[in-house]
Enzyme design. Sequence first.
Site, PDB file in Angstrom:
ATOM      1  N   CYS B 153       0.832  -1.207   0.000  1.00 53.34           N
ATOM      2  CA  CYS B 153       0.000   0.000   0.000  1.00 53.34           C
ATOM      3  C   CYS B 153       0.867   1.256   0.000  1.00 53.34           C
ATOM      4  O   CYS B 153       0.504   2.268  -0.585  1.00 53.34           O
ATOM      5  CB  CYS B 153      -0.979  -0.006   1.158  1.00 53.34           C
ATOM      6  N   VAL B 157       0.325   4.340  -2.468  1.00 55.62           N
ATOM      7  CA  VAL B 157      -0.132   5.660  -2.024  1.00 55.62           C
ATOM      8  C   VAL B 157       0.767   6.749  -2.605  1.00 55.62           C
ATOM      9  O   VAL B 157       0.294   7.796  -3.046  1.00 55.62           O
ATOM     10  CB  VAL B 157      -0.185   5.742  -0.477  1.00 55.62           C
TER      11      VAL B 157
END
Lengths: 500, 519
Positions: B153, B157
Amino acid sequence: MSLASTQSVAEIKARNKQLIDEVLKVYPEKTAKRRAKHLNVHEVGKSDCGVKSNLKSIPGVMTIRGCAYAGSKGVVWGPIKDMIHISHGPVGCGQYSWGSRRNYYVGTTGIDTFGTMQFTSDFQEKDIVFGGDKKLVKVIDEIQDLFPLSRGITIQSECPIGLIGDDIEAVSRAKSKEYGGKTIVPVRCEGFRGVSQSLGHHIANDAVRDWVFDKITPEAERRFESTPYDVAIIGDYNIGGDAWSSRILLEEMGLRVIAQWSGDGSLAELEATPKAKLNILHCYRSMNYISRHMEEKFGIPWCEYNFFGPSKIVESLRKIAAFFDDKIKEGAERVISKYQPLMDAVIAKYRPRLEGKSVMLFVGGLRPRHVIGAYEDLGMVVVGTGYEFGHNDDYQRTAQHYVKDGTLIYDDVTGYEFERFVEKIQPDLVGSGIKEKYVFQKMGVPFRQMHSWDYSGPYHGYDGFAIFARDMDMAINSPIWKKTRAPWKDAPRPTLMAAE
Amino acid sequence: MTQNAENVLDHFELFRGPEYQQMLANKRALFENAHDPAEVERIREWAKTPEYREKNFAREELTINPAKACQPLGAVFASVGFESTLPFVHGSQGCVAYYRSHLSRHFKEPTSCVSSSMTEDAAVFGGLNNMIDGLANSYNMYKPKMIAVSTTCMAEVIGDDLNAFIKTSKEKGSVPSEFDVPFAHTPAFVGSHVTGYDNALKGIIEHFWDGKAGSEPKLERQPNEKINFIGGFDGYTVGNIREIKRIFELMGIEYTILADNSDVFDTPTDGEFRMYDGGTTLKDAANAIHAKATVSMQQYCTEKTLPFIESHGQQVVAFNHPVGVSATDDFLMTLSRITGKAIPKGLEQERGRLVDAMADSSAHIHGKKFAIYGDPDLCYGLAGFLLELGAEPTHVLSTNGTKAWEEKMQALFASSQFGKDCHAYPGRDLWHMRSLLFTEPVDFLIGNTYGKYLERDTGTPLIRIGFPVFDRHHHHRYPVWGYQGGMNVLVKILDRIFEEMDKNTNVVGKTDYSFDIIR
């Protein structure tokens, strides 16, 4: 018996140096230069082990390290049993750290205790885009609704939280106020921070300071009357019940344990700790920060102890007792003599089976040094050791109190290096984690998980040492290791084998 | 003193000793600020009520005890299914420690995977340098034939562009320009581990079929008679893939298993550590474009992969983790239809044996109510099997199940009189399941290891089928697919039923009239 114990120290040193040179050859030049600083052969009399530590792991190598989230949620906060720890962010981190550290506790799970549950805000794409603060507000409301007996809440930030700039502190303050001062602790332990789980320990300690100690209510202050013998156990995670087999010794010598951090811990115990007369610290790495803080702010002295193996237990009991009066000093001697027959029996039983066996360790926190004494009590020798996330002060303690001349030292060892070292040194036992366990067992090397005690334990204290000795014997002397090589491989005359 | 050297007591017995019990009671009474036991009991009872269930089901943002993991885990699982392939996860390193531990705890096997160890500076400046150095290091140390890149993640991001990064790394000489580095974006905040499996597999196939990220011409499909088989994310991959190979061989079908991780999660202990073992060869991965058809055993693990394959001209067909007679019939008949190969006598006999076993035993299962949770395909397959045994899969819950999955499950229930009062619960977790088990009790629960908390709290006996199974050993070696796999599942269910019967009838002089020797 392994190669290690049949050689002189000079030979061992030469071999270990050569081994280091060999493993470095595989890396690209820049990487080899960086890794070289983390590998060394211990020279007796040196103040540390001569390796760099607490530096970034190198991309693309198989580091054994975890992250700051693992250090905070997995280690420090997770075992506080009566609080709900939210894995704030995507689902994975909470899932992988769910119930995997065996921090034993007593309580009614799901009602007043939450240690083996996984609470997450399960971030979706929209939460990344729009931010997760509103979601967090609702998550806290829903916890309050469904778990009215929880004593507090912590917010363990996963990577995206810091990156998208959520204000979890503001949410915590607002919700705490709304719920009558309920303890709600934001922890900025995003996994990308720092170089390993170590920073997570520090961040988690700071959160205890800022969001628990600084907010202790008069009601919490008044919970019990102090005595001169009040101590707190800090940095024992109660893996397989370790803190219990430690606590019982302290109580038997006349001390009163008013708090246990973190295994089987509770918010009330965190709050009570500043009332301790002495903080006794098992895992220095993960909890020295808060112990130093309590020393500065509340004037509470702290001392390190080591409850692995009778030699170190005796040393530690006396060291702890030295902070108190004769009553406690006598108590320590009483405890030592009480358990001496048990220790004699354990050693009489297991030492003959383990004498001279060699061990290589690679673990986190305190264990790369603390367990050395326990092995030595059994006549074993630790020929290589290193820390996943140790700092220079860990290596100092190791050099000054634990390792022998010529011991191979490897900081943040890579999978590749560890495999080559074990292959060449052929120790009788490797002690490391789940990720390493099956690699070495495939190689035919006995192994014990030294994070989880291979689902056994406790290993701390006198009661734990009996289990430790039994387990090491069981691992090394298991008949299965004689069967790893098919008998026809060594047959004098070739046995016919079917073609593939 | 409780401990003794002659018979060393570990945690099971040690802490039951009076000294420890007294110590723990004191700790609780004096220092834990524990709630009044009556209050704990009141809340415990309240948490069993329909009122609590309503509150619990009204939850919108909090997830408790979910039965799913995140995308990169699935990507690693798929990637190790290729010959000498090293999974490389671009992002922070802690994630990789978790994936390796998680898979190793289930399979009791090593799991090899590296990360690019991104930290704060990479968060600010991007992870390009981590990729450049990381690929070079992995390539030199672990001598892979392929490095399969996925993301965490964190990398997602900050928006790292894998395609560009890999290209730049090659230009900088991290790996040779012709070295295979397929990639997939696998953000942890989208879907679950089954999505990650799908994305990684598609990334690898796309790499070989569509010109290796623009460095070579795209492959031209020249149809042959082979069949591609995709197992999907499956905790039984070792037993299942081998069973499927056996079936293909019995039928005389030429096949390619895509992402064949059955050997790497089952290497022998013989003195050597094999970091890579078995796996789909890179040549086979490329040649898979020419196959006649691709069969996916799990629809929800191949939602992107199958359309991609179909767009290259192949037939594609997806199953939902078939378990039992009809689902295996369907699987074999589909294979037969696609390949023109007859279903051999041997398999027909196996079918008859499974039917025989079910006929012998179904009386013990008929009419019993079950709750099931797990991945969407597994839930579907198990529910189908229970229906054909005359059981009622009353609550079927999938944290990573979608609305479409729910509809499909409800259609399955509607197809059988035993599915009349059965319901599918997509997007729900094991705390929801807890409420279901208290308010609408069932006889047995089927799911992974985490169900042991539900078993303890609700008294519903757990049958462990799913992923992960951490607290029982070696289940993954036994297939659940095919008629033989159906037999394994049947035995597993029956064993638990019989154990319960014995447990409930073993009090001498009280309940032992039914403590039967013959069943």
